[in-house]
Write a protein that holds these residues in place. Sequence first.
Motif, short mmCIF file in Angstrom:
data_model
loop_
_atom_site.label_atom_id
_atom_site.label_comp_id
_atom_site.label_asym_id
_atom_site.label_seq_id
_atom_site.Cartn_x
_atom_site.Cartn_y
_atom_site.Cartn_z
N PHE A 105 0.84 -1.20 0.00
CA PHE A 105 0.00 0.00 0.00
C PHE A 105 0.87 1.25 0.00
CE2 PHE A 105 -4.41 -1.19 1.96
CZ PHE A 105 -4.60 -2.09 0.93
N GLY A 106 0.48 2.22 -0.82
CA GLY A 106 1.09 3.55 -0.78
C GLY A 106 0.31 4.44 0.19
N PRO A 107 0.65 5.73 0.24
CA PRO A 107 0.03 6.62 1.23
C PRO A 107 -1.49 6.75 1.10
CG PRO A 107 1.57 7.81 -0.22
CD PRO A 107 1.70 6.36 -0.54
N VAL A 108 -2.02 6.68 -0.12
CA VAL A 108 -3.46 6.87 -0.30
C VAL A 108 -4.22 5.67 0.26
CG1 VAL A 108 -5.32 7.29 -1.95
CG2 VAL A 108 -3.06 8.33 -2.33
N LEU A 109 -3.81 4.46 -0.11
CA LEU A 109 -4.52 3.28 0.41
C LEU A 109 -4.29 3.11 1.91
CD1 LEU A 109 -4.49 0.50 -2.33
CD2 LEU A 109 -6.31 2.05 -1.66
N ARG A 110 -3.10 3.50 2.39
CA ARG A 110 -2.88 3.42 3.85
C ARG A 110 -3.89 4.30 4.58
NH1 ARG A 110 2.71 3.27 2.74
NH2 ARG A 110 3.00 5.48 3.23
N ALA A 111 -4.16 5.48 4.00
CA ALA A 111 -5.12 6.40 4.63
C ALA A 111 -6.55 5.86 4.57
CB ALA A 111 -5.05 7.76 3.93
N ARG A 112 -6.82 4.97 3.59
CA ARG A 112 -8.20 4.47 3.40
C ARG A 112 -8.42 3.05 3.92
NH1 ARG A 112 -9.22 7.50 -2.37
NH2 ARG A 112 -8.71 9.46 -1.34
N ALA A 113 -7.37 2.43 4.45
CA ALA A 113 -7.45 1.01 4.79
C ALA A 113 -8.55 0.72 5.81
CB ALA A 113 -6.10 0.52 5.29
N ASN A 114 -8.66 1.55 6.84
CA ASN A 114 -9.69 1.27 7.86
C ASN A 114 -11.08 1.33 7.27
OD1 ASN A 114 -7.72 0.97 9.74
ND2 ASN A 114 -7.94 3.01 10.65
N TRP A 115 -11.33 2.32 6.42
CA TRP A 115 -12.64 2.44 5.76
C TRP A 115 -12.89 1.22 4.87
CZ3 TRP A 115 -13.19 3.50 0.29
CH2 TRP A 115 -14.52 3.59 -0.12
N MET A 116 -11.87 0.83 4.10
CA MET A 116 -12.03 -0.32 3.20
C MET A 116 -12.31 -1.60 4.00
SD MET A 116 -9.00 0.69 0.54
CE MET A 116 -8.97 -0.77 -0.45
N GLU A 117 -11.65 -1.74 5.14
CA GLU A 117 -11.93 -2.90 6.01
C GLU A 117 -13.37 -2.83 6.51
OE1 GLU A 117 -7.46 -3.71 7.90
OE2 GLU A 117 -8.94 -2.56 9.03
N SER A 118 -13.80 -1.62 6.88
CA SER A 118 -15.13 -1.48 7.51
C SER A 118 -16.26 -1.82 6.54
CB SER A 118 -15.32 -0.06 8.07
OG SER A 118 -15.54 0.85 7.01
N ILE A 119 -16.02 -1.65 5.23
CA ILE A 119 -17.08 -1.98 4.26
C ILE A 119 -16.84 -3.34 3.60
CG2 ILE A 119 -17.71 0.44 3.81
CD1 ILE A 119 -16.15 0.15 1.11
N GLY A 120 -15.85 -4.08 4.09
CA GLY A 120 -15.61 -5.43 3.58
C GLY A 120 -14.87 -5.48 2.25
N MET A 121 -14.27 -4.36 1.85
CA MET A 121 -13.53 -4.33 0.57
C MET A 121 -12.13 -4.90 0.74
SD MET A 121 -12.79 -0.86 -1.62
CE MET A 121 -14.37 -0.56 -2.37
#
Length: 231
Positions: free
Chosen positions: A197-213
Amino acid sequence: MKTLFPDVRGSLRVTAGVYAPQHDSQLLIEAMTRSGAVTGRQVLDLCTGSGAVAIAAAQLGARSVTALDVCPEAIACTAGNAAATGVYVDARVGTWVEALAVGPFDVVVSNPPYVPTSPAAHLEDISVEVGPATAWNAGADGRLVLNPLCDSAPELLTDSGTMLIVQSEFADVEQSLRHLRSAGLRAEVVLSQLIPFGPVLRARANWMESIGMLPVGRREEEIMVIRAEKW
Ligand SMILES: C[S@@+](CC[C@H](N)C(=O)[O-])C[C@H]1O[C@@H](n2cnc3c(N)ncnc32)[C@H](O)[C@@H]1O
């Protein structure tokens, strides 16, 4: 992976507000090189950024290269990089709509924005050096540009033309394949790479986990190049 084209990351001048070539840029260039489809052909690089892919197409012997981007800074950057590299690229501000007006093309290559975008994306603390958010933000499912791009493929391409698109697994590769196939093209994944993961996906990882992505704790992404053929 043994690469056929030299690494362009860090090799071009990238001005403020322009996406610096990353793994996805390099993977697309590699697929383009391996395709053997560019030499002597009319190429469009849609979403050109710094012009890295367009310039590589010119170096691979394309007959002509057109580069489009919505961002005027990217177009100025592309023109400067092409001149510094000693190749000609017809760089213009525009989207697939303008591409349809100046096409069709034998080969269309694109590294579009494809990162799923959380409702709280505007609160993320991402360094400006990473580039502009318009280079990666692509709606909740990451398909804001991918959908019209895939749907425009038959009109953007000449008969027997080739489209190469790079995208993340998180923007639903199967959906791209379905769009392209239902538009009458042959389409398959021809190249892929697992990257951290680069900086953008690192910033979004918790949200992506929360929606099951994203599986909890995973911090790697598979990027893939789709090759579509008009026949
Ligand atoms: C991920 S960057 C890719 C840049 C470059 N092709 C590369 O591989 O390094 C995506 C680029 O698409 C541009 N862009 C975003 N939406 C666009 C659209 N609808 N039409 C054309 N360009 C767009 C952005 O300005 C950005 O330069």
